[in-house]
Design a protein around this motif. Structure first.
Motif, PDB file in Angstrom:
ATOM      1  N   GLU A 149       0.938  -1.248   0.060  1.00  0.00           N
ATOM      2  CA  GLU A 149       0.113  -0.016   0.070  1.00  0.00           C
ATOM      3  C   GLU A 149       0.845   1.368   0.020  1.00  0.00           C
ATOM      4  OE1 GLU A 149      -2.081   0.693   3.627  1.00  0.00           O
ATOM      5  OE2 GLU A 149      -3.532   2.261   2.531  1.00  0.00           O
ATOM      6  N   ARG A 150       1.847   1.355   0.695  1.00  0.00           N
ATOM      7  CA  ARG A 150       2.719   2.460   0.937  1.00  0.00           C
ATOM      8  C   ARG A 150       3.588   3.027  -0.159  1.00  0.00           C
ATOM      9  NH1 ARG A 150       7.979   0.756   4.105  1.00  0.00           N
ATOM     10  NH2 ARG A 150       8.468   2.860   3.360  1.00  0.00           N
ATOM     11  N   PHE A 151       3.509   1.946  -1.274  1.00  0.00           N
ATOM     12  CA  PHE A 151       4.455   2.209  -2.445  1.00  0.00           C
ATOM     13  C   PHE A 151       3.414   2.979  -3.513  1.00  0.00           C
ATOM     14  CE2 PHE A 151       6.339  -1.219   0.146  1.00  0.00           C
ATOM     15  CZ  PHE A 151       7.729  -0.665   0.377  1.00  0.00           C
ATOM     16  N   ILE A 152       3.620   4.086  -3.873  1.00  0.00           N
ATOM     17  CA  ILE A 152       2.848   4.508  -4.769  1.00  0.00           C
ATOM     18  C   ILE A 152       3.400   4.315  -6.111  1.00  0.00           C
ATOM     19  CG2 ILE A 152       1.648   6.557  -5.544  1.00  0.00           C
ATOM     20  CD1 ILE A 152       1.136   5.758  -2.357  1.00  0.00           C
ATOM     21  N   LEU A 153       2.543   3.707  -7.084  1.00  0.00           N
ATOM     22  CA  LEU A 153       2.716   3.388  -8.465  1.00  0.00           C
ATOM     23  C   LEU A 153       3.302   4.716  -9.082  1.00  0.00           C
ATOM     24  CD1 LEU A 153      -0.115   1.124  -9.420  1.00  0.00           C
ATOM     25  CD2 LEU A 153       2.239   0.531  -9.042  1.00  0.00           C
ATOM     26  N   CYS A 154       4.761   4.529  -9.887  1.00  0.00           N
ATOM     27  CA  CYS A 154       4.963   5.561 -10.528  1.00  0.00           C
ATOM     28  C   CYS A 154       4.078   5.745 -12.175  1.00  0.00           C
ATOM     29  CB  CYS A 154       6.455   5.450 -11.087  1.00  0.00           C
ATOM     30  SG  CYS A 154       6.933   3.997 -12.077  1.00  0.00           S
ATOM     31  N   GLY A 155       4.509   6.449 -12.909  1.00  0.00           N
ATOM     32  CA  GLY A 155       3.822   6.779 -14.087  1.00  0.00           C
ATOM     33  C   GLY A 155       3.746   5.469 -14.818  1.00  0.00           C
ATOM     34  N   PRO A 156       4.904   4.956 -15.286  1.00  0.00           N
ATOM     35  CA  PRO A 156       4.897   3.913 -16.167  1.00  0.00           C
ATOM     36  C   PRO A 156       4.373   2.518 -15.471  1.00  0.00           C
ATOM     37  CG  PRO A 156       7.191   4.860 -16.264  1.00  0.00           C
ATOM     38  CD  PRO A 156       6.152   5.645 -15.193  1.00  0.00           C
ATOM     39  N   CYS A 157       4.531   2.351 -14.110  1.00  0.00           N
ATOM     40  CA  CYS A 157       4.018   1.100 -13.494  1.00  0.00           C
ATOM     41  C   CYS A 157       2.521   1.354 -13.449  1.00  0.00           C
ATOM     42  CB  CYS A 157       4.458   1.125 -12.086  1.00  0.00           C
ATOM     43  SG  CYS A 157       6.270   0.549 -11.961  1.00  0.00           S
ATOM     44  N   ARG A 158       1.866   2.559 -13.375  1.00  0.00           N
ATOM     45  CA  ARG A 158       0.416   2.832 -13.341  1.00  0.00           C
ATOM     46  C   ARG A 158      -0.136   2.572 -14.677  1.00  0.00           C
ATOM     47  NH1 ARG A 158      -3.384   3.857 -10.555  1.00  0.00           N
ATOM     48  NH2 ARG A 158      -2.150   4.137  -8.752  1.00  0.00           N
ATOM     49  N   ARG A 159       0.635   3.011 -15.590  1.00  0.00           N
ATOM     50  CA  ARG A 159       0.294   2.636 -17.161  1.00  0.00           C
ATOM     51  C   ARG A 159      -0.003   1.038 -17.293  1.00  0.00           C
ATOM     52  NH1 ARG A 159       2.665   7.337 -18.401  1.00  0.00           N
ATOM     53  NH2 ARG A 159       4.935   6.615 -18.983  1.00  0.00           N
ATOM     54  N   GLU A 160       0.944   0.410 -16.803  1.00  0.00           N
ATOM     55  CA  GLU A 160       0.842  -1.054 -17.058  1.00  0.00           C
ATOM     56  C   GLU A 160      -0.377  -1.518 -16.372  1.00  0.00           C
ATOM     57  OE1 GLU A 160       5.531  -2.321 -16.956  1.00  0.00           O
ATOM     58  OE2 GLU A 160       4.611  -2.072 -15.104  1.00  0.00           O
ATOM     59  N   TYR A 161      -0.516  -0.896 -14.958  1.00  0.00           N
ATOM     60  CA  TYR A 161      -1.674  -1.382 -14.094  1.00  0.00           C
ATOM     61  C   TYR A 161      -2.956  -1.219 -14.955  1.00  0.00           C
ATOM     62  CZ  TYR A 161      -4.314  -2.020  -9.944  1.00  0.00           C
ATOM     63  OH  TYR A 161      -5.352  -2.276  -8.908  1.00  0.00           O
ATOM     64  N   SER A 162      -3.235  -0.314 -15.751  1.00  0.00           N
ATOM     65  CA  SER A 162      -4.443   0.041 -16.222  1.00  0.00           C
ATOM     66  C   SER A 162      -4.206  -0.215 -17.739  1.00  0.00           C
ATOM     67  CB  SER A 162      -4.495   1.833 -16.384  1.00  0.00           C
ATOM     68  OG  SER A 162      -3.691   2.228 -15.331  1.00  0.00           O
ATOM     69  N   ASP A 163      -3.574  -1.117 -18.319  1.00  0.00           N
ATOM     70  CA  ASP A 163      -3.607  -1.424 -19.587  1.00  0.00           C
ATOM     71  C   ASP A 163      -3.928  -2.855 -19.591  1.00  0.00           C
ATOM     72  OD1 ASP A 163      -3.023  -2.208 -22.256  1.00  0.00           O
ATOM     73  OD2 ASP A 163      -1.046  -1.647 -22.195  1.00  0.00           O
ATOM     74  N   PRO A 164      -5.197  -3.130 -20.145  1.00  0.00           N
ATOM     75  CA  PRO A 164      -5.980  -4.429 -20.306  1.00  0.00           C
ATOM     76  C   PRO A 164      -4.899  -5.275 -21.356  1.00  0.00           C
ATOM     77  CG  PRO A 164      -7.461  -2.939 -20.937  1.00  0.00           C
ATOM     78  CD  PRO A 164      -6.107  -2.094 -20.615  1.00  0.00           C
ATOM     79  N   SER A 165      -4.161  -4.791 -21.838  1.00  0.00           N
ATOM     80  CA  SER A 165      -3.335  -6.032 -22.535  1.00  0.00           C
ATOM     81  C   SER A 165      -2.000  -6.139 -21.894  1.00  0.00           C
ATOM     82  CB  SER A 165      -2.997  -5.134 -24.264  1.00  0.00           C
ATOM     83  OG  SER A 165      -2.189  -3.993 -24.074  1.00  0.00           O
ATOM     84  N   THR A 173       0.949  -6.295  -6.880  1.00  0.00           N
ATOM     85  CA  THR A 173       2.152  -6.163  -6.183  1.00  0.00           C
ATOM     86  C   THR A 173       3.046  -5.279  -7.309  1.00  0.00           C
ATOM     87  OG1 THR A 173       2.640  -8.268  -7.224  1.00  0.00           O
ATOM     88  CG2 THR A 173       2.102  -8.082  -4.778  1.00  0.00           C
ATOM     89  N   ASN A 174       2.537  -4.705  -8.204  1.00  0.00           N
ATOM     90  CA  ASN A 174       3.420  -4.344  -9.356  1.00  0.00           C
ATOM     91  C   ASN A 174       4.379  -3.080  -8.722  1.00  0.00           C
ATOM     92  OD1 ASN A 174       4.263  -3.709 -11.957  1.00  0.00           O
ATOM     93  ND2 ASN A 174       2.776  -2.350 -12.452  1.00  0.00           N
ATOM     94  N   SER A 175       5.554  -3.074  -9.171  1.00  0.00           N
ATOM     95  CA  SER A 175       6.464  -2.315  -8.922  1.00  0.00           C
ATOM     96  C   SER A 175       7.802  -2.019  -9.781  1.00  0.00           C
ATOM     97  CB  SER A 175       6.965  -2.156  -7.291  1.00  0.00           C
ATOM     98  OG  SER A 175       7.709  -3.327  -7.346  1.00  0.00           O
ATOM     99  N   CYS A 176       8.521  -1.073  -9.597  1.00  0.00           N
ATOM    100  CA  CYS A 176       9.638  -1.238 -10.408  1.00  0.00           C
ATOM    101  C   CYS A 176      10.925  -0.433  -9.514  1.00  0.00           C
ATOM    102  CB  CYS A 176       9.711  -0.209 -11.627  1.00  0.00           C
ATOM    103  SG  CYS A 176       9.516   1.385 -11.427  1.00  0.00           S
ATOM    104  N   ARG A 177      12.142  -0.259 -10.052  1.00  0.00           N
ATOM    105  CA  ARG A 177      13.040   0.205  -9.276  1.00  0.00           C
ATOM    106  C   ARG A 177      12.994   1.683  -8.683  1.00  0.00           C
ATOM    107  NH1 ARG A 177      17.999  -1.310  -8.802  1.00  0.00           N
ATOM    108  NH2 ARG A 177      18.680  -3.247  -9.468  1.00  0.00           N
ATOM    109  N   ASP A 178      12.314   2.700  -9.205  1.00  0.00           N
ATOM    110  CA  ASP A 178      11.686   3.904  -9.049  1.00  0.00           C
ATOM    111  C   ASP A 178      10.753   3.832  -8.006  1.00  0.00           C
ATOM    112  OD1 ASP A 178      13.486   4.895 -10.897  1.00  0.00           O
ATOM    113  OD2 ASP A 178      12.032   4.962 -12.345  1.00  0.00           O
ATOM    114  N   CYS A 179       9.607   2.834  -8.052  1.00  0.00           N
ATOM    115  CA  CYS A 179       8.334   3.177  -6.751  1.00  0.00           C
ATOM    116  C   CYS A 179       8.334   2.064  -6.073  1.00  0.00           C
ATOM    117  CB  CYS A 179       7.309   3.412  -7.885  1.00  0.00           C
ATOM    118  SG  CYS A 179       6.824   2.094  -8.884  1.00  0.00           S
ATOM    119  N   GLY A 180       8.858   0.975  -6.066  1.00  0.00           N
ATOM    120  CA  GLY A 180       8.920  -0.197  -5.426  1.00  0.00           C
ATOM    121  C   GLY A 180       9.753  -0.051  -4.061  1.00  0.00           C
TER     122      GLY A 180
END
Ligand code: ZN
Ligand code: ZN
Ligand code: FE
Length: 751
Positions: A149-165, A173-180
């Motif tokens: 919860e405390r790790f706020i998704l960065c832009g690119p991670c949020r785009r993946e999270y919202s992209d059905p494809s 649990t999505n995260s990357c080096r910037d936001c995870g």
């Protein structure tokens, strides 16, 4: 056509909603999908053939373990214009809890691809992989209910999270080096160590240091398994002089120097549950598993584990190195100290001290979960410990009833919480001897109740008033004002196996175990019980009781002395054991502190003592494991026909013990012991089972594969249906399930 679909089963945290979304889009259906308190709810509208196709594929093509799909036609009058994933509906939860998953193959590709934005990101995950159970605060499974919860998704991670494809569409649990989450390394003084935490940890281990590594369900103590000094220091730190330590290797190929791995074992090792698997030794790694027949080994499951092996392999690009033999072998043993629970936070790991470095990270572990331990018994997998990857997945009981909270036995403890006909058997909690482990038990109970939204109505416990589990149970029942029911230990063992096989009707239960309090206040442990699903039992036979006492459970020589005494060969006791023998002989003569026990475990101890295999043990079951290893090495022998006798239901192996006391060859003696034990048990069951043709094996002695396999085969040849523990361990780790079954059985029988 319009309708509501309700899906039950393990459908949260496994990428089910994204799957539904894509399927609906493909079939041009409109509506929405959301997690709800019981699983997943879907509102759909579209033409009839697309809808029936949809329902079909929900079950067959889904990534989830779907138990039940319910379709209800509705006509809301509202028309949806597309298909959406909606916010979860809050409320008391009822869906299954997803287990923790190992890094999937696609995430591994990215992890070792230098051009990927998640190259070497230790917290890489997707809808198909990553931790679940251990980071979950409550259901429904959403990011805000996890320690992500405390790790706020960065832009690119949020785009993946919202992209059905995208594979990470709605990956909680999505995260990357910037936001995870991030790794950090501390030294033994608690000071941060600069530089790359992974490279520094590996360097330290390669130079003989011990590193506490935060994993999925807690910290491991890790060191280079090839370094004798490091291993013996780790044993000191953990206060574990001889008990086998688990290994981690990059892949099966890297283990093949050490162990014979058959196909079934390889599948277990590589399975999504990633248990520790006991493998028959081929080579020796000094200090890892002294004297016993097997090594316990596992493969990496957290990305962090893979990163350590990757670093050791010279940081190659790509994943082909994962198929090649790797030199590095790590000891990976739960970081717990002197009977305390596995450490889950840095402070706990640090206060346990002993490690040279602490490889920590800032994603909180919300519930402790040790590694599971399994073995392949020749026909089926068998649990030694059912924990990470498996717990607390529900087992289905043959009848529903009140919600029961069963507290288990106090050793190798698990607890069990039921709702309807679902029994949620907890992860391994361990021995409740320390205040910290009892606290951990309370936390784990509270966590499971909260996640599942269950309020227990009945408490079940062992009959033994001094077991910590019994005290916890009675305290709990009093606080909540609910009834508490005591279930005899070996009856609970038998019921546990009845529960996992869904058995109703009468069975003969063979409980071969350490010790447990009997219904007559005696010390039982080699029992033949008649039981059924109504929650009652009768004791139709038992092992001949020998004087024992608490000290005998750690000192097989005392059981040997007790056998000699019972054989009428008192003088040999002092001849064999000198001064200490004389003291024990006096105690035996005056019946001081020597309560008799019919325990089968103590029979193994007596045999090991008489054969001179071991005098004093440092962990439970050690004597039996050494005997088994010796017997396996020696190979089969003919049983001693006059080694046992049955009289009035009592099975007496004293004649066998008499012969063993004069056997100079421990290997032959161990083989003779096993062969005669099996033969005697077969005879005993046949003589006492009457018209009942179903036999249930349970109790800790059935961890011995020579015994369980041979006896099972022989009884089956005689026409019995034999039921063994498969989904739960035969040892005390299964007791709580049996207690719950017995309580619900009584309830159903009374209704
Ligand atoms: Zn993945
Ligand atoms: Zn990110
Ligand atoms: Fe037991």
């Amino acid at each position: 056509m319009q309708g509501i679909v309700r899906v039950r089963g393990l459908v949260q945290g496994v990428g089910f909603r994204p799957f539904v979304y894509r399927l609906a889009k493909e079939l041009d259906l409109h509506g929405w999908v959301r997690n709800d308190s019981r699983g997943v709810e879907i509102s759909v509208e579209g033409n009839e053939s697309a809808l029936s196709d949809f329902l079909c594929r929900l079950k067959s093509g889904s990534p989830a373990a779907v138990d039940e799909i319910e379709f209800e036609k509705v006509d809301s009058g509202k028309i949806a214009r597309d298909f959406r994933i909606e916010e979860s509906r809050e409320g008391s939860a009822g869906a299954g809890i997803p287990p923790d998953f190992p890094v999937c193959a696609e995430c591994l590709e990215e992890l070792f691809d230098p051009s990927d934005r998640r190259y070497l990101h230790p917290f890489i995950s997707c809808t198909r992989c990553g931790p679940r159970h251990t980071i979950l605060n409550r259901l429904p499974y959403d990011r805000k209910h996890t320690s992500m919860e405390r790790f706020i998704l960065c832009g690119p991670c949020r785009r993946e999270y919202s992209d059905p494809s995208d594979r990470r569409f709605h990956a909680q649990t999505n995260s990357c080096r910037d936001c995870g989450p991030r790794l950090s390394l501390f030294d033994a003084g608690g000071k941060p160590v600069a530089g790359d935490p992974v490279a520094n940890s590996l360097d330290a281990m390669l130079s003989g240091k011990i590193v506490a590594v935060k994993g999925v369900g807690g910290f491991h103590l890790a060191c280079d398994a090839r370094s004798r000094d490091a291993v013996s220091r780790l044993r000191e730190v953990k206060r574990r002089p001889e008990k086998p330590l688990a290994l981690m290797a990059a892949n099966c190929r890297s283990l093949s120097r050490l162990a014979l791995i058959i196909e079934d074992e390889r599948r277990l090792l590589e399975s999504g549950e990633r248990p520790i698997v006991l493998l028959r030794k081929r080579g020796e790694l000094e200090g890892i598993a002294p004297g016993v027949a097997c090594f316990g080994a596992m493969l990496p499951y957290a990305a962090l584990h893979y990163l350590l092996f990757h670093e050791a392999a010279g940081s190659p690009s790509g994943t082909s190195w994962l198929d090649e033999e790797q030199e590095l072998l790590l000891v990976m043993t739960s970081a717990n100290f002197g009977g305390e629970p596995i450490a889950k936070g840095y402070e706990e790991a640090f206060s346990g001290a002993g490690a040279d470095l602490f490889l920590d990270h800032d994603r909180e572990i919300l519930v402790r979960c040790d590694d599971s331990v399994m073995r392949w018994n020749g026909n089926a997998p068998q649990f030694v410990r059912r924990s990470r990857g498996y717990a607390p997945a529900a087992l289905k009981l043959p009848f529903p009833g009140s919600s029961v909270l069963a507290f288990g036995s106090g050793y190798k403890n698990t607890f069990c919480l039921t709702r309807g006909d679902a029994a949620f058997l907890s992860q391994h909690v361990g021995d409740l001897g320390s205040a910290a482990s009892r606290q951990a038990m309370d936390e784990a109970v509270e966590h499971l109740e909260r996640v599942l939204g269950i309020e227990p109505e009945i408490v079940a416990h062992d009959l033994h008033p001094d077991f910590h589990s019994t005290r916890l149970a009675l305290g709990y029942a009093e606080r909540r004002g609910i009834p508490a029911v005591g279930i005899q230990h070996h009856h609970a063992h038998v019921c546990a196996v009845m529960a996992e096989h869904g058995i109703t009707g009468a069975v003969v239960g063979l409980a071969l175990d350490g010790v447990g309090l009997g219904a007559d206040n005696g010390t039982w442990g080699g029992e033949l019980l008649l039981a059924d699903e109504c929650g009652g039992f009768s004791r139709i036979g038992h092992f001949r009781a020998l004087p024992g006492g608490d000290a005998a459970s750690r000192e097989p020589w005392r059981m040997a002395a007790s056998a000699l005494y019972s054989l009428g060969r008192k003088d040999e006791i002092s001849a064999r054991y000198g001064r200490r023998g004389e003291i024990v002989r006096t105690m035996l003569e005056r019946n001081l502190n020597m309560p008799e026990t019919s325990s089968a475990g103590r029979l193994f101890d007596a045999a090991a003592g008489l054969l001179g295999v071991i005098d004093a043990t440092s962990y439970e079951g050690q004597a039996a494991m050494l005997l088994e290893a010796l017997a396996l090495e020696h190979g089969p022998v003919a049983p001693l026909e006059e080694g046992f006798a049955v009289e009035a239901g009592v099975l007496d192996f004293l004649p066998l013990l008499g012969v063993l006391s004069g056997t100079g060859d421990p290997g032959y003696g161990a083989a003779l012991f096993h062969a005669t034990l099996v033969k005697g048990l077969e005879h005993w069951v046949c003589a006492l089972s009457g018209s009942i043709s179903r036999v249930v094996f349970s109790g800790g002695c059935f961890m011995n594969t020579l015994l369980s396999r041979e006896l099972g085969m022989r009884l089956e040849r005689r026409g019995y249906a034999v039921f063994q523990a498969e989904k739960i361990p035969p040892n005390d780790g299964g007791i709580s399930l049996g207690q719950a079954y017995a309580v619900l059985g009584r309830e159903a029988a009374c209704a």
